[in-house]
Write a protein that holds these residues in place. Sequence first.
Motif, mmCIF file in Angstrom:
data_model
loop_
_atom_site.group_PDB
_atom_site.id
_atom_site.type_symbol
_atom_site.label_atom_id
_atom_site.label_comp_id
_atom_site.label_asym_id
_atom_site.label_seq_id
_atom_site.Cartn_x
_atom_site.Cartn_y
_atom_site.Cartn_z
ATOM 1 N N ALA A 127 0.824 -1.217 0.000
ATOM 2 C CA ALA A 127 0.000 0.000 0.000
ATOM 3 C C ALA A 127 0.856 1.264 0.000
ATOM 4 C CB ALA A 127 -0.938 -0.003 1.205
ATOM 5 N N GLU A 128 1.936 1.278 0.802
ATOM 6 C CA GLU A 128 2.766 2.488 0.934
ATOM 7 C C GLU A 128 3.545 2.816 -0.337
ATOM 8 O OE1 GLU A 128 3.603 -0.264 3.154
ATOM 9 O OE2 GLU A 128 1.823 0.313 4.268
ATOM 10 N N SER A 129 3.835 1.824 -1.146
ATOM 11 C CA SER A 129 4.664 2.054 -2.324
ATOM 12 C C SER A 129 3.917 1.874 -3.644
ATOM 13 C CB SER A 129 5.882 1.131 -2.292
ATOM 14 O OG SER A 129 5.475 -0.212 -2.194
ATOM 15 N N ALA A 130 2.613 1.648 -3.588
ATOM 16 C CA ALA A 130 1.840 1.405 -4.809
ATOM 17 C C ALA A 130 1.880 2.599 -5.747
ATOM 18 C CB ALA A 130 0.399 1.047 -4.456
ATOM 19 N N GLU A 131 1.779 3.804 -5.202
ATOM 20 C CA GLU A 131 1.798 5.003 -6.048
ATOM 21 C C GLU A 131 3.151 5.149 -6.747
ATOM 22 O OE1 GLU A 131 1.478 9.818 -5.549
ATOM 23 O OE2 GLU A 131 0.356 8.560 -4.153
ATOM 24 N N PHE A 132 4.226 4.894 -6.014
ATOM 25 C CA PHE A 132 5.557 4.944 -6.613
ATOM 26 C C PHE A 132 5.664 3.914 -7.734
ATOM 27 C CE2 PHE A 132 9.865 3.209 -6.866
ATOM 28 C CZ PHE A 132 10.575 4.350 -7.179
ATOM 29 N N ALA A 133 5.171 2.710 -7.500
ATOM 30 C CA ALA A 133 5.259 1.629 -8.490
ATOM 31 C C ALA A 133 4.486 1.972 -9.758
ATOM 32 C CB ALA A 133 4.743 0.320 -7.893
ATOM 33 N N ASP A 134 3.368 2.699 -9.610
ATOM 34 C CA ASP A 134 2.588 3.083 -10.793
ATOM 35 C C ASP A 134 3.391 3.955 -11.746
ATOM 36 O OD1 ASP A 134 0.364 1.655 -10.031
ATOM 37 O OD2 ASP A 134 -0.631 3.368 -9.086
ATOM 38 N N GLY A 135 4.350 4.699 -11.223
ATOM 39 C CA GLY A 135 5.156 5.588 -12.054
ATOM 40 C C GLY A 135 6.346 4.929 -12.720
ATOM 41 N N ILE A 136 6.553 3.651 -12.477
ATOM 42 C CA ILE A 136 7.704 2.938 -13.046
ATOM 43 C C ILE A 136 7.338 2.374 -14.406
ATOM 44 C CG2 ILE A 136 9.258 0.962 -12.772
ATOM 45 C CD1 ILE A 136 8.902 1.296 -9.732
ATOM 46 N N ASP A 137 8.163 2.681 -15.402
ATOM 47 C CA ASP A 137 7.996 2.117 -16.745
ATOM 48 C C ASP A 137 9.098 1.072 -16.944
ATOM 49 O OD1 ASP A 137 7.758 1.465 -19.399
ATOM 50 O OD2 ASP A 137 7.892 3.522 -20.152
ATOM 51 N N PRO A 138 8.787 -0.214 -16.718
ATOM 52 C CA PRO A 138 9.831 -1.251 -16.781
ATOM 53 C C PRO A 138 10.542 -1.328 -18.126
ATOM 54 C CG PRO A 138 7.780 -2.165 -15.926
ATOM 55 C CD PRO A 138 7.491 -0.775 -16.381
ATOM 56 N N ASP A 139 9.802 -1.137 -19.210
ATOM 57 C CA ASP A 139 10.418 -1.247 -20.536
ATOM 58 C C ASP A 139 11.440 -0.136 -20.767
ATOM 59 O OD1 ASP A 139 8.895 -3.501 -21.153
ATOM 60 O OD2 ASP A 139 7.235 -2.277 -21.901
ATOM 61 N N ALA A 140 11.083 1.090 -20.397
ATOM 62 C CA ALA A 140 11.999 2.221 -20.585
ATOM 63 C C ALA A 140 13.239 2.059 -19.707
ATOM 64 C CB ALA A 140 11.297 3.531 -20.280
ATOM 65 N N LEU A 141 13.038 1.648 -18.472
ATOM 66 C CA LEU A 141 14.177 1.460 -17.577
ATOM 67 C C LEU A 141 15.067 0.312 -18.042
ATOM 68 C CD1 LEU A 141 12.515 1.987 -14.089
ATOM 69 C CD2 LEU A 141 14.152 3.477 -15.221
ATOM 70 N N ALA A 142 14.465 -0.756 -18.512
ATOM 71 C CA ALA A 142 15.252 -1.896 -18.990
ATOM 72 C C ALA A 142 16.084 -1.517 -20.212
ATOM 73 C CB ALA A 142 14.345 -3.071 -19.311
ATOM 74 N N GLU A 143 15.493 -0.749 -21.107
ATOM 75 C CA GLU A 143 16.240 -0.299 -22.292
ATOM 76 C C GLU A 143 17.410 0.578 -21.887
ATOM 77 O OE1 GLU A 143 13.742 1.534 -25.219
ATOM 78 O OE2 GLU A 143 12.388 -0.200 -25.280
ATOM 79 N N ALA A 144 17.189 1.454 -20.912
ATOM 80 C CA ALA A 144 18.248 2.335 -20.444
ATOM 81 C C ALA A 144 19.356 1.547 -19.739
ATOM 82 C CB ALA A 144 17.688 3.407 -19.517
ATOM 83 N N ALA A 145 19.000 0.446 -19.106
ATOM 84 C CA ALA A 145 19.967 -0.341 -18.342
ATOM 85 C C ALA A 145 20.790 -1.272 -19.219
ATOM 86 C CB ALA A 145 19.252 -1.168 -17.270
ATOM 87 N N GLU A 146 20.288 -1.648 -20.371
ATOM 88 C CA GLU A 146 21.003 -2.569 -21.253
ATOM 89 C C GLU A 146 22.200 -1.861 -21.876
ATOM 90 O OE1 GLU A 146 20.401 -5.814 -21.614
ATOM 91 O OE2 GLU A 146 18.779 -5.573 -20.159
ATOM 92 N N PRO A 147 23.350 -2.514 -21.898
ATOM 93 C CA PRO A 147 24.530 -1.906 -22.518
ATOM 94 C C PRO A 147 24.359 -1.808 -24.029
ATOM 95 C CG PRO A 147 25.010 -4.145 -21.795
ATOM 96 C CD PRO A 147 23.613 -3.816 -21.348
ATOM 97 N N GLU A 148 24.864 -0.719 -24.569
ATOM 98 C CA GLU A 148 24.787 -0.530 -26.035
ATOM 99 C C GLU A 148 25.841 -1.394 -26.710
ATOM 100 O OE1 GLU A 148 24.624 3.457 -27.470
ATOM 101 O OE2 GLU A 148 23.707 4.150 -25.615
ATOM 102 N N GLN A 149 25.469 -1.917 -27.889
ATOM 103 C CA GLN A 149 26.411 -2.773 -28.610
ATOM 104 C C GLN A 149 26.747 -2.177 -29.944
ATOM 105 O OE1 GLN A 149 25.111 -6.817 -28.718
ATOM 106 N NE2 GLN A 149 24.698 -6.827 -26.547
#
Length: 149
Positions: A127-149
Motif C-alpha cells: 500500500a505504501e509504495s503502490a503510487e511509486f510503483a505506478d510511475g515505473i515504466d519497466p520497458d523504458a528502464l530496462a532499455e536504459a539499463a542494457e549496454p549498447e552494442q
Amino acid sequence: MHRRGIAEDVVDQVLDRYDEVGIINDEAFARAWVTSRHHGKGLARRALAGELRRKGVDAEAVDEALDELDPQTEEETARALVARRMRVERNAAPDAAFRRLVGMLARKGYPAGLAIRVVKDALAAEAESAEFADGIDPDALAEAAEPEQ
C-alpha cells in the motif's frame, strides 16, 4: 598437479583414467552446479554461465546445463527473492527499496527487464509504495539499463 611437481605424463595418465571411469564429466558437473546454485543462492542464467566458464567448463556444456533452467522458473525464483527481501525493505522509502531490490537481482544475474518488472509488481502490492510503483515504466528502464552494442 603441475604446481605440486607431478610429471606431465603422469598427469595425462591420471586424467585419462578419470575420464574413462566417468569421474571427470563437465556436463554432469554443470547440471549439478546450475541446480545447486540456482536453488541455493537464487542465481540467474547469466551469473551461472559466468561461474561455470570461470571454472573451465566448455560453452556447450554450459549451454546444455542452462537449458534446464527455464524462464518461468527463473522468474519465480526472482519473485521469491524479492518477496523475502521485501520484509527488510518495508520501512524504506519506495525509491530506495526499488534501487536495492533491482540491484540485488542484477548482482544475481537477472536481466534488467525482468528485475524491474518483478520489483515493480512487489512494490505495487504494498500500500505504501503502490503510487511509486505506478510511475515505473519497466520497458523504458530496462532499455536504459542494457549496454549498447
